[in-house]
Design an enzyme around this catalytic site. Structure first.
Site, short mmCIF file in Angstrom:
data_model
loop_
_atom_site.label_atom_id
_atom_site.label_comp_id
_atom_site.label_asym_id
_atom_site.label_seq_id
_atom_site.Cartn_x
_atom_site.Cartn_y
_atom_site.Cartn_z
N LEU A 44 0.86 -1.19 0.00
CA LEU A 44 0.00 0.00 0.00
C LEU A 44 0.89 1.23 0.00
O LEU A 44 2.10 1.14 0.24
CB LEU A 44 -0.91 0.00 1.22
N SER A 45 0.30 2.41 -0.22
CA SER A 45 1.13 3.61 -0.25
C SER A 45 1.85 3.82 1.07
O SER A 45 2.97 4.31 1.09
CB SER A 45 0.28 4.84 -0.61
N GLU A 46 1.19 3.44 2.20
CA GLU A 46 1.86 3.55 3.50
C GLU A 46 1.42 2.40 4.41
O GLU A 46 0.25 1.98 4.39
CB GLU A 46 1.49 4.86 4.22
N THR A 47 2.36 1.93 5.21
CA THR A 47 2.05 1.07 6.35
C THR A 47 2.56 1.77 7.60
O THR A 47 3.71 2.23 7.64
CB THR A 47 2.71 -0.31 6.21
N HIS A 74 -2.44 10.47 5.94
CA HIS A 74 -3.54 9.51 5.92
C HIS A 74 -3.27 8.31 6.82
O HIS A 74 -4.19 7.77 7.45
CB HIS A 74 -3.84 9.08 4.47
#
Length: 266
Positions: A44-47, A74
């Protein structure tokens, strides 16, 4: 040992919209390589990785599939949502996070979760050739802060129709590129819109980027001469943000919804 992990869509109240983040609650410290491996696995874009502290606050780190990030909105919103939803924090208590960008907080309001982030204004700079070629246009304005280039273009339509050359943008020496324009001015429209590209950080286009609005808010404050904004990030998933600028802080309000709860083995 299994570790709790969730996928939460941030800056939306509708599943499969906004920006998804994985949130991982650590019961004991883990090393940086392990966190990077998990983020690559989640893709994903961020963890976000949360580590509880004795005073009720949390350490918070953010990883894309390829690098650790300095600031992420986010995934912070998703982390606060996770803590309240799973009773790790009592309802109504402010969530406090210790991060690479200092102390960040989140609180529940009637309109959603409000993040308190640092303003990250961009200073005017000459556009690098890779930026111009990568976007395929001549910008109205180009600025740079410690993380990103901020680019204003002439219209909402230009923002929406952009088809960047991501290989070229990946050569730009910055975390990413924020492209923005003023709203149309029609009743009920947004004050400004944006799209955000991070090919050098492992994410071609981020769906909704809280940290980008730390640059967008002070920029549009100067341009529009106002301190509160309704903003829209015009990615394929899309997301709305309600923003206030208070001195050197940016207050961003959005909603979040959990789409998956699970256990991570490893």
């Amino acid at each position: 040992m299994s570790i709790s992990i969730a996928i939460i869509d941030a800056f939306t109240s509708i599943p499969f919209r906004g920006n998804p983040a994985a949130v991982c609650l650590l019961e004991e410290p883990r090393n940086e390589q392990w966190m990077q491996d998990v983020a690559a696995e989640m893709n994903l874009s961020e963890t976000a990785f949360l580590e509880p502290r004795e005073d009720g606050s949390y350490g918070l780190r953010w990883f894309t599939p390829t690098v650790e990030m300095e600031l992420c909105g986010h995934a912070t919103l998703a982390s606060a949502h996770y803590l309240w939803e799973n009773s790790h924090l009592p309802q109504g208590r402010i969530a406090a996070f210790h991060t690479r960008s200092g102390l960040l907080t989140a609180e529940q309001t009637e309109n959603g979760i409000r993040l308190n982030f640092p303003a990250e204004p961009a200073a005017p700079v000459k556009a690098p050739e890779e930026l111009i070629q990568g976007l395929g246009l001549i910008p109205r304005y180009v600025g740079l802060n410690r993380m990103d280039y901020l680019v204003e273009v002439d219209s909402v339509q230009t923002v929406q129709s952009l088809k960047p050359d991501f290989a070229m943008l990946a050569r730009v020496d910055a975390r990413g590129i924020i492209v923005t324009s003023k709203g149309t001015g029609k009743p009920g429209d947004y004050d400004f819109i944006s799209r955000c590209f991070y090919p050098a950080s492992g994410c071609k286009e981020d769906p909704v980027t809280g940290s980008a609005h730390c640059a967008l808010a002070p920029y549009w404050q100067r341009r529009l001469r106002q301190n509160a904004f309704t903003a829209y990030q015009a990615s394929a998933r899309g997301g709305e943000l309600y923003i206030e600028l208070a001195n050197d802080r940016v207050l961003m309000t959005g909603q979040a919804v959990t789409v998956l709860n699970g256990q991570l083995n490893g």
